[in-house]
Design a protein around this motif. Structure first.
Motif, PDB file in Angstrom:
ATOM      1  N   LYS A  56       0.712  -1.258   0.004  1.00 33.64           N
ATOM      2  CA  LYS A  56      -0.033  -0.027  -0.165  1.00 33.64           C
ATOM      3  C   LYS A  56       0.927   1.364   0.016  1.00 33.64           C
ATOM      4  CE  LYS A  56      -2.053  -1.336   3.825  1.00 33.64           C
ATOM      5  NZ  LYS A  56      -1.050  -2.429   4.182  1.00 33.64           N
ATOM      6  N   SER A  57       2.025   1.369   0.751  1.00 34.55           N
ATOM      7  CA  SER A  57       2.658   2.394   0.769  1.00 34.55           C
ATOM      8  C   SER A  57       3.615   2.500  -0.374  1.00 34.55           C
ATOM      9  CB  SER A  57       3.752   2.357   2.164  1.00 34.55           C
ATOM     10  OG  SER A  57       3.032   2.588   3.274  1.00 34.55           O
ATOM     11  N   THR A  58       4.008   1.457  -0.822  1.00 35.54           N
ATOM     12  CA  THR A  58       4.769   1.567  -1.951  1.00 35.54           C
ATOM     13  C   THR A  58       3.778   2.216  -3.323  1.00 35.54           C
ATOM     14  OG1 THR A  58       5.921  -0.371  -1.271  1.00 35.54           O
ATOM     15  CG2 THR A  58       6.383   0.357  -3.625  1.00 35.54           C
ATOM     16  N   PHE A 176      -3.018   9.822   1.312  1.00 37.11           N
ATOM     17  CA  PHE A 176      -2.919   9.844   2.789  1.00 37.11           C
ATOM     18  C   PHE A 176      -2.526   8.338   2.937  1.00 37.11           C
ATOM     19  CE2 PHE A 176      -6.265  12.954   2.174  1.00 37.11           C
ATOM     20  CZ  PHE A 176      -5.920  13.940   3.200  1.00 37.11           C
ATOM     21  N   ASP A 177      -1.281   8.137   3.475  1.00 37.45           N
ATOM     22  CA  ASP A 177      -0.815   6.820   4.100  1.00 37.45           C
ATOM     23  C   ASP A 177      -0.613   6.606   5.364  1.00 37.45           C
ATOM     24  OD1 ASP A 177       0.185   4.404   3.984  1.00 37.45           O
ATOM     25  OD2 ASP A 177       2.232   5.118   3.119  1.00 37.45           O
ATOM     26  N   GLU A 178      -1.785   6.028   5.748  1.00 36.48           N
ATOM     27  CA  GLU A 178      -2.189   5.627   7.305  1.00 36.48           C
ATOM     28  C   GLU A 178      -2.060   7.017   8.289  1.00 36.48           C
ATOM     29  OE1 GLU A 178      -1.252   2.186   9.056  1.00 36.48           O
ATOM     30  OE2 GLU A 178      -0.697   1.101   7.054  1.00 36.48           O
ATOM     31  N   PRO A 179      -2.630   8.202   7.989  1.00 37.59           N
ATOM     32  CA  PRO A 179      -2.376   9.436   8.508  1.00 37.59           C
ATOM     33  C   PRO A 179      -2.872   9.360   9.970  1.00 37.59           C
ATOM     34  CG  PRO A 179      -4.705   9.477   7.071  1.00 37.59           C
ATOM     35  CD  PRO A 179      -3.788   8.028   6.755  1.00 37.59           C
TER      36      PRO A 179
HETATM   37 MG    MG Z   1       2.391   1.284   4.665  1.00 38.83          MG
END
Ligand code: MG
Ligand code: ADP
Length: 256
Positions: A56-58, A176-179
């Protein structure tokens, strides 16, 4: 009437703000993104969920080119991401990013944090940049913290400043990455509320989160990732009440 449909047919991708076409990425032997096809329409809010390590982050980081890709295409508003230089900086600014760790500049005040990109990347006048920064800080509810340094703020306040800083660039899409993952529980809602307002205001958003309440109320679509692939895409209602894949069923049984 016919004019409208002709225009639409003539430019079928005009409303597609983010397009990933057959994107692949490896970290050494790890095939972290596998044949990713994902299209985000203007104004759409897409929540990406999936187990830790699923990519997901990638995925987020490739969309504003914090990571390169090995094959495939990524288009933002119809344009490929340039490799480097000022053009990349500008395009990156079109893609606002908010991380789990707030990533504010520690030695700049809150106000300076929100002014900096406007001055450097957008070449705004100082006065205009300050006015805009103050108005955005007001919008996210931290106007009275403008002259403090990030460390003097709570996590929830810092994350709202980070949102204001991204918005100051007039982004076309916000990632938004796990904000809220690094926040104390009592601060999660104040950040989700700001995000909810943004969504209601028509901002195009890609949100990686485990906040299923937010997904249900704000998302147009849920994208479920596992092992570097998009396994399932559905409306929140469909996804939460009737997940199709075993991977999604298993994931939901663990978090709900
Ligand atoms: Mg992540
Ligand atoms: P998620 O955000 O879904 O938890 P990530 O995109 O952070 O997943 O990571 C996906 C996989 O890629 C994980 O196995 C992770 O360890 C690996 N990974 C992430 N970044 C790097 C990197 N810079 N170098 C090597 N492996 C990485």
């Amino acid at each position: 009437m016919s004019n409208v449909s002709v225009t639409k047919d003539a430019a079928p991708t005009a409303e597609n703000l983010v397009v990933l076409d057959n994107v692949n990425k490896h970290f050494g032997a790890l095939h972290v993104l596998q044949d990713i096809d994902l299209t985000i329409a203007r104004g759409e809010v897409v929540v990406v969920i999936g187990p830790s390590g699923s990519g997901k982050s990638t995925l987020c980081r490739t969309i504003n080119r914090l990571e390169t890709i090995d094959s495939g295409t990524i288009l933002i508003d119809g344009k490929p991401l340039p490799a480097e230089g000022r053009e990349l900086a500008r395009l990156r600014a079109d893609v606002g990013m908010v991380f789990q760790s707030f990533n504010l500049f520690a030695h700049k005040t809150v106000l300076e944090n929100v002014m900096l990109g406007q001055l450097k990347v957008r070449r705004a006048e100082k006065k205009a940049a300050e006015e805009k920064a103050r108005s955005l800080l007001d919008r996210v509810g931290v106007a009275n913290q403008a002259d403090k340094y990030p460390a003097q703020l709570s996590g929830g306040q810092q994350q709202r400043v980070a949102i204001a800083r991204a918005l100051a660039m007039d982004p076309k899409v916000m990632l938004f990455d796990e904000p809220t993952s690094a926040l104390d529980p009592e601060m999660i809602n104040e950040v989700l509320e700001v995000m909810q307002q943004l969504a209601q205001g028509g901002m195009t958003m890609i949100v990686v989160t485990h906040e299923m309440g937010f997904a249900r109320s704000a998302a147009n679509r849920v994208v479920f990732m596992a092992d570097g692939r998009i396994v399932e895409e559905a409306t929140p209602d469909q996804f939460f009440s009737n997940p199709r894949s075993d991977r999604a069923k298993d994931f939901l049984s663990k978090i709900l």
